[in-house]
Design a protein around this motif. Structure first.
Motif, PDB file in Angstrom:
ATOM      1  N   PRO A 351      -6.900 -30.028  44.407  1.00 36.88           N
ATOM      2  CA  PRO A 351      -6.510 -28.868  43.598  1.00 36.88           C
ATOM      3  C   PRO A 351      -7.701 -28.057  43.092  1.00 36.88           C
ATOM      4  CG  PRO A 351      -5.374 -30.869  42.890  1.00 36.88           C
ATOM      5  CD  PRO A 351      -6.455 -31.291  43.819  1.00 36.88           C
ATOM      6  N   ALA A 352      -8.843 -28.700  42.925  1.00 34.04           N
ATOM      7  CA  ALA A 352      -9.989 -27.996  42.349  1.00 34.04           C
ATOM      8  C   ALA A 352     -10.535 -26.932  43.289  1.00 34.04           C
ATOM      9  CB  ALA A 352     -11.088 -28.993  41.987  1.00 34.04           C
ATOM     10  N   THR A 353     -10.583 -27.216  44.584  1.00 37.20           N
ATOM     11  CA  THR A 353     -11.136 -26.268  45.559  1.00 37.20           C
ATOM     12  C   THR A 353     -10.067 -25.602  46.420  1.00 37.20           C
ATOM     13  OG1 THR A 353     -11.455 -28.041  47.181  1.00 37.20           O
ATOM     14  CG2 THR A 353     -13.278 -27.576  45.682  1.00 37.20           C
ATOM     15  N   GLY A 354      -8.875 -26.187  46.466  1.00 37.40           N
ATOM     16  CA  GLY A 354      -7.827 -25.670  47.333  1.00 37.40           C
ATOM     17  C   GLY A 354      -7.904 -26.214  48.741  1.00 37.40           C
ATOM     18  N   LEU A 355      -8.736 -27.232  48.968  1.00 42.54           N
ATOM     19  CA  LEU A 355      -8.873 -27.817  50.293  1.00 42.54           C
ATOM     20  C   LEU A 355      -7.624 -28.619  50.654  1.00 42.54           C
ATOM     21  CD1 LEU A 355     -10.517 -28.667  52.811  1.00 42.54           C
ATOM     22  CD2 LEU A 355     -11.429 -30.548  51.442  1.00 42.54           C
ATOM     23  N   LEU A 356      -7.079 -28.361  51.850  1.00 41.85           N
ATOM     24  CA  LEU A 356      -5.910 -29.085  52.352  1.00 41.85           C
ATOM     25  C   LEU A 356      -6.237 -29.639  53.727  1.00 41.85           C
ATOM     26  CD1 LEU A 356      -2.875 -29.898  52.221  1.00 41.85           C
ATOM     27  CD2 LEU A 356      -2.371 -27.699  53.321  1.00 41.85           C
ATOM     28  N   ALA A 357      -6.062 -30.953  53.893  1.00 42.76           N
ATOM     29  CA  ALA A 357      -6.235 -31.614  55.178  1.00 42.76           C
ATOM     30  C   ALA A 357      -4.885 -32.161  55.597  1.00 42.76           C
ATOM     31  CB  ALA A 357      -7.265 -32.727  55.082  1.00 42.76           C
ATOM     32  N   PRO A 358      -4.185 -31.487  56.537  1.00 43.37           N
ATOM     33  CA  PRO A 358      -2.851 -31.941  56.936  1.00 43.37           C
ATOM     34  C   PRO A 358      -2.887 -33.335  57.543  1.00 43.37           C
ATOM     35  CG  PRO A 358      -3.276 -29.703  57.694  1.00 43.37           C
ATOM     36  CD  PRO A 358      -4.583 -30.263  57.215  1.00 43.37           C
ATOM     37  N   THR A 359      -1.826 -34.096  57.319  1.00 40.38           N
ATOM     38  CA  THR A 359      -1.754 -35.455  57.820  1.00 40.38           C
ATOM     39  C   THR A 359      -1.782 -35.477  59.331  1.00 40.38           C
ATOM     40  OG1 THR A 359      -0.443 -37.481  57.790  1.00 40.38           O
ATOM     41  CG2 THR A 359       0.774 -35.405  57.753  1.00 40.38           C
ATOM     42  N   GLY A 360      -2.505 -36.444  59.884  1.00 44.72           N
ATOM     43  CA  GLY A 360      -2.560 -36.645  61.323  1.00 44.72           C
ATOM     44  C   GLY A 360      -3.462 -35.698  62.065  1.00 44.72           C
ATOM     45  N   GLY A 361      -4.175 -34.815  61.375  1.00 50.99           N
ATOM     46  CA  GLY A 361      -5.013 -33.842  62.048  1.00 50.99           C
ATOM     47  C   GLY A 361      -6.485 -34.039  61.780  1.00 50.99           C
ATOM     48  N   LEU A 362      -7.311 -33.339  62.580  1.00 52.23           N
ATOM     49  CA  LEU A 362      -8.758 -33.352  62.406  1.00 52.23           C
ATOM     50  C   LEU A 362      -9.151 -32.052  61.724  1.00 52.23           C
ATOM     51  CD1 LEU A 362     -11.612 -34.431  62.853  1.00 52.23           C
ATOM     52  CD2 LEU A 362     -11.553 -33.484  65.167  1.00 52.23           C
ATOM     53  N   THR A 363      -9.581 -32.166  60.470  1.00 51.79           N
ATOM     54  CA  THR A 363      -9.967 -31.010  59.672  1.00 51.79           C
ATOM     55  C   THR A 363     -11.479 -30.997  59.498  1.00 51.79           C
ATOM     56  OG1 THR A 363      -7.870 -31.058  58.455  1.00 51.79           O
ATOM     57  CG2 THR A 363      -9.685 -29.819  57.479  1.00 51.79           C
ATOM     58  N   ALA A 364     -12.101 -29.895  59.837  1.00 49.28           N
ATOM     59  CA  ALA A 364     -13.541 -29.737  59.639  1.00 49.28           C
ATOM     60  C   ALA A 364     -13.776 -28.862  58.412  1.00 49.28           C
ATOM     61  CB  ALA A 364     -14.190 -29.122  60.868  1.00 49.28           C
ATOM     62  N   HIS A 540     -13.761 -28.789  68.154  1.00 51.43           N
ATOM     63  CA  HIS A 540     -12.761 -29.824  68.446  1.00 51.43           C
ATOM     64  C   HIS A 540     -11.790 -30.028  67.294  1.00 51.43           C
ATOM     65  CE1 HIS A 540     -15.484 -30.884  71.770  1.00 51.43           C
ATOM     66  NE2 HIS A 540     -14.475 -31.566  72.290  1.00 51.43           N
ATOM     67  N   ALA A 541     -11.993 -29.349  66.175  1.00 50.51           N
ATOM     68  CA  ALA A 541     -11.143 -29.553  65.003  1.00 50.51           C
ATOM     69  C   ALA A 541      -9.828 -28.806  65.161  1.00 50.51           C
ATOM     70  CB  ALA A 541     -11.866 -29.087  63.741  1.00 50.51           C
ATOM     71  N   ASP A 542      -8.772 -29.366  64.585  1.00 47.64           N
ATOM     72  CA  ASP A 542      -7.481 -28.693  64.567  1.00 47.64           C
ATOM     73  C   ASP A 542      -7.524 -27.468  63.669  1.00 47.64           C
ATOM     74  OD1 ASP A 542      -6.166 -30.580  66.252  1.00 47.64           O
ATOM     75  OD2 ASP A 542      -6.091 -31.970  64.554  1.00 47.64           O
ATOM     76  N   ALA A 554     -11.713 -19.368  53.466  1.00 49.58           N
ATOM     77  CA  ALA A 554     -11.202 -19.063  54.803  1.00 49.58           C
ATOM     78  C   ALA A 554     -10.731 -20.338  55.481  1.00 49.58           C
ATOM     79  CB  ALA A 554     -12.272 -18.370  55.648  1.00 49.58           C
ATOM     80  N   VAL A 555      -9.630 -20.204  56.255  1.00 54.43           N
ATOM     81  CA  VAL A 555      -9.073 -21.318  57.018  1.00 54.43           C
ATOM     82  C   VAL A 555      -8.664 -20.777  58.380  1.00 54.43           C
ATOM     83  CG1 VAL A 555      -7.289 -23.087  57.154  1.00 54.43           C
ATOM     84  CG2 VAL A 555      -8.216 -22.431  54.925  1.00 54.43           C
ATOM     85  N   GLY A 556      -8.989 -21.523  59.430  1.00 54.41           N
ATOM     86  CA  GLY A 556      -8.588 -21.083  60.767  1.00 54.41           C
ATOM     87  C   GLY A 556      -9.306 -21.879  61.827  1.00 54.41           C
ATOM     88  N   ALA A 557      -9.247 -21.384  63.064  1.00 48.89           N
ATOM     89  CA  ALA A 557      -9.955 -22.004  64.175  1.00 48.89           C
ATOM     90  C   ALA A 557     -11.418 -21.578  64.138  1.00 48.89           C
ATOM     91  CB  ALA A 557      -9.322 -21.618  65.496  1.00 48.89           C
ATOM     92  N   HIS A 558     -12.252 -22.413  64.712  1.00 46.37           N
ATOM     93  CA  HIS A 558     -13.691 -22.163  64.661  1.00 46.37           C
ATOM     94  C   HIS A 558     -14.048 -20.812  65.260  1.00 46.37           C
ATOM     95  CE1 HIS A 558     -17.959 -22.477  65.337  1.00 46.37           C
ATOM     96  NE2 HIS A 558     -17.806 -22.611  66.649  1.00 46.37           N
TER      97      HIS A 558
END
Length: 601
Positions: A351-364, A540-542, A554-558
């Motif tokens: 919650p502090a930064t807003g970072l979300l790592a969805p379950t089962g995925g590779l988040t960079a 290679h990240a989702d 920002a969030v998205g593909a590399h």
């Protein structure tokens, strides 16, 4: 508590509010052993103090030509000798037991605290300080705890002997009773400066230990840049400072010892002079004079324990303060947990930064500040250095509401500087794990084939590379080899969420590309968060999350972020302000370069 019963099932909850409170807590927690030591000490010192009375009676019986009394006093002397031998033997055994027991309790407390704090410990306390507390300080603390009961026995014996002398021979007994407290307390004014000098010595020794630890840890790098002599010179200077401080401290303690020898000697001279004067007047017998003289001589032995307890306290007080300082450190999260045990599953959200790592995925995760990235990685694992806002959520469950063991089972954080413990490779990979990932799979995903070959060649006795020994902290391996072995160890654990902080910063680009693919394949269906700025891993990240400061921007593909987010591109491509307009006008990004690297890999 016996030595064979160590380690403690539960060392207890220490009173770490201050050094003296911690020492008193240790004393109370082994009260049985202290009382045993006190009892044997009283027997020993009382028997020693009784010897002069027996000697005086023996002399007087010879003067009076009384054979019956001579035989009786001879028996009393034999009884005192037996009591002295028994008391000394059992006192030494009890004292050593108390010493080892107290030291073991402190070491267990420090080990438990280190396990609970994890990597947060070395961020709050210097490594040299931790080493000093867990080695030399532990011994000093144990020394004071066990010496306290011996000192109490000695002090009670001195008081009892003074009272007995006053009753036995009032004229000389009053002189002794008045002089012994002066002898015992005369060193008190010297203790504060002695303590200050001892504190300075320990402070300099701690700095030297920390410097030596840092030098040894970075010896490979220092040799690479030719800086080992510079750091060795620094250590030599620090060592000389420790030596000078130790000499100054020893001089003060030598003065205290001299006072402890001089004053009893002066008291003895006064007793003899006054006793001879009384004997000439016929007010004391020869036996009484011998008794008082012998008592003064004998009582210098228990009086030495006054000096010892002063030294023990002076040395142990700062040691206890340092130990209490480490033991008082607390995690920002709840180590007991307010929720029932059970590993939650779901998205990892901060919650502090807003970072979300969805379950089962590779988040960079890409951070402009690498240090901020390291702190965020620790936060995602539930290991913040201090309270930093709301807790990270795993499947909607705050990590600080989970029991510590459950939180660590759910989320594993591998920092950017992982430590390899000495032992065989099999021992290194023998870690708590789910059992779904085998060692060969983890080693293959981390691209450790060349590491296995190097270990097999360097070990003449091991036929299997898994039995090859790894030196302390893996210093015989290169940085990239250590990094890959640490990654394999993390992959074997197969946690619900794996957080990796710069896991490939020390490997070449071709190996890094293969690791990226192996990591993605092995962790399929599991949540993985990688802090990196490497284009190979990012591609290679989702999904890629870019943090500017302490906020997700920002969030998205590399490849999309390279084209749409200038700040992201500047971090990933190491682009300067002068290069950015040129790159934008040419419409060039690192996509073509990335494709070329992947083709060659």
């Amino acid at each position: 508590m016996q030595i064979q019963d160590l380690p403690f099932t539960d060392p207890g909850v220490p009173d770490a509010r201050s050094g003296p409170r911690f020492l008193w807590w240790l004393f109370r927690n082994q009260l049985g052993g202290q009382l045993k030591s006190l009892a044997w000490g009283l027997l020993h010192f009382a028997a020693v103090a009784a010897l002069p009375f027996c000697v005086g009676l023996t002399v007087q019986s010879v003067v009076d030509r009384s054979g019956g009394r001579l035989a009786l006093t001879g028996g009393l002397l034999a009884l005192c000798g037996a009591a002295i031998a028994l008391g000394e033997t059992c006192l030494h055994r009890a004292a050593v037991t108390n010493w080892i027991t107290a030291a073991a309790r402190v070491q267990q407390l420090l080990a438990r605290k280190a396990a609970r704090l994890g990597s947060a410990l070395t961020r709050r306390v210097a490594a040299g300080e931790v080493v000093a507390v867990s080695t030399g300080d532990v011994e000093k603390i144990g020394w004071f705890v066990e010496a306290l009961s011996r000192f109490t026995a000695a002090a009670l014996t001195v008081v009892l002997a003074c009272v007995s002398l006053v009753v036995y021979q009032p004229a000389l007994g009053v002189v002794v009773a008045a002089g012994l407290p002066v002898v015992a307390l005369a060193v008190l004014p010297l203790l504060p400066p002695a303590t200050r000098r001892a504190d300075i010595q320990r402070e300099k020794a701690g700095r030297a230990t920390e410097l030596a630890s840092d030098t040894v840890a970075g010896l490979r790098v220092l040799r690479g840049i030719g800086g080992e002599e510079l750091f060795l010179d620094r250590y030599r200077r620090a060592s000389q400072e420790v030596r000078h401080a130790a000499v100054r401290s020893a001089r003060m303690w030598s003065l205290i010892s001299a006072v402890q020898v001089l004053l009893p000697g002066l008291l003895l001279i006064a007793v003899v002079w006054y006793g001879v004067h009384l004997a000439r007047q016929g007010r004391v017998t020869v036996g009484e004079l011998v008794t008082v003289y012998s008592s003064v001589m004998i009582l210098t032995y228990p009086l030495r324990h006054f000096e010892e307890i002063a030294m023990a306290y002076s040395f142990s007080r700062p040691s206890a303060k340092r130990a209490a300082g480490v033991l008082a450190l607390e995690r920002a999260t709840d180590t007991t947990g307010s929720r029932p045990a059970g590993v939650p599953s779901g998205d990892l959200y901060d919650p502090a930064t807003g970072l979300l790592a969805p379950t089962g995925g590779l988040t960079a995760v890409v951070c402009g500040d690498p240090d901020a990235g390291g702190r965020l990685a620790e936060r995602l694992g539930g290991h913040p250095a201090e309270e930093e806002g709301p807790s990270v959520l795993l499947g909607g469950v705050p990590l600080d509401e989970l029991p510590l063991d459950t939180a660590r089972t759910a989320v594993l954080v591998q920092d950017k500087d992982p430590v390899l413990l000495s032992g065989t490779l099999r021992d290194l990979l023998d870690v708590p794990a789910s059992g779904d990932v085998e060692a060969r799979e983890a080693l293959a995903a981390a691209q450790c084939d060349d590491v296995l070959v190097a270990l097999a060649q360097s070990s003449l006795d091991a036929e299997d590379p898994m039995d090859a020994r790894i030196t302390e902290r893996g210093r015989s391996l290169s940085g990239g080899q250590r990094q890959r072995l640490a990654l394999a160890r993390s992959l074997i654990t197969d946690p619900e969420v794996l957080v990796l902080d710069e896991p490939t910063s020390a490997v070449d680009s071709h190996t890094e590309a293969r690791i990226a693919q192996g990591l993605r394949d092995l962790r399929a269906g599991r949540t993985t968060v990688v802090f990196t700025s490497s284009p190979l891993l990012l591609d290679h990240a989702d999904r890629v999350v870019f943090l500017h400061g302490d906020e997700v921007v920002a969030v998205g593909a590399h490849r999309d972020l390279l084209n749409t987010e200038p700040r992201y591109r500047a971090v990933v491509t190491r682009e300067t302000d002068d290069e950015a307009p040129v790159r934008e006008r040419a419409g060039l990004v690192d996509v073509l370069e990335l494709e070329e690297i992947e083709e060659t890999a």
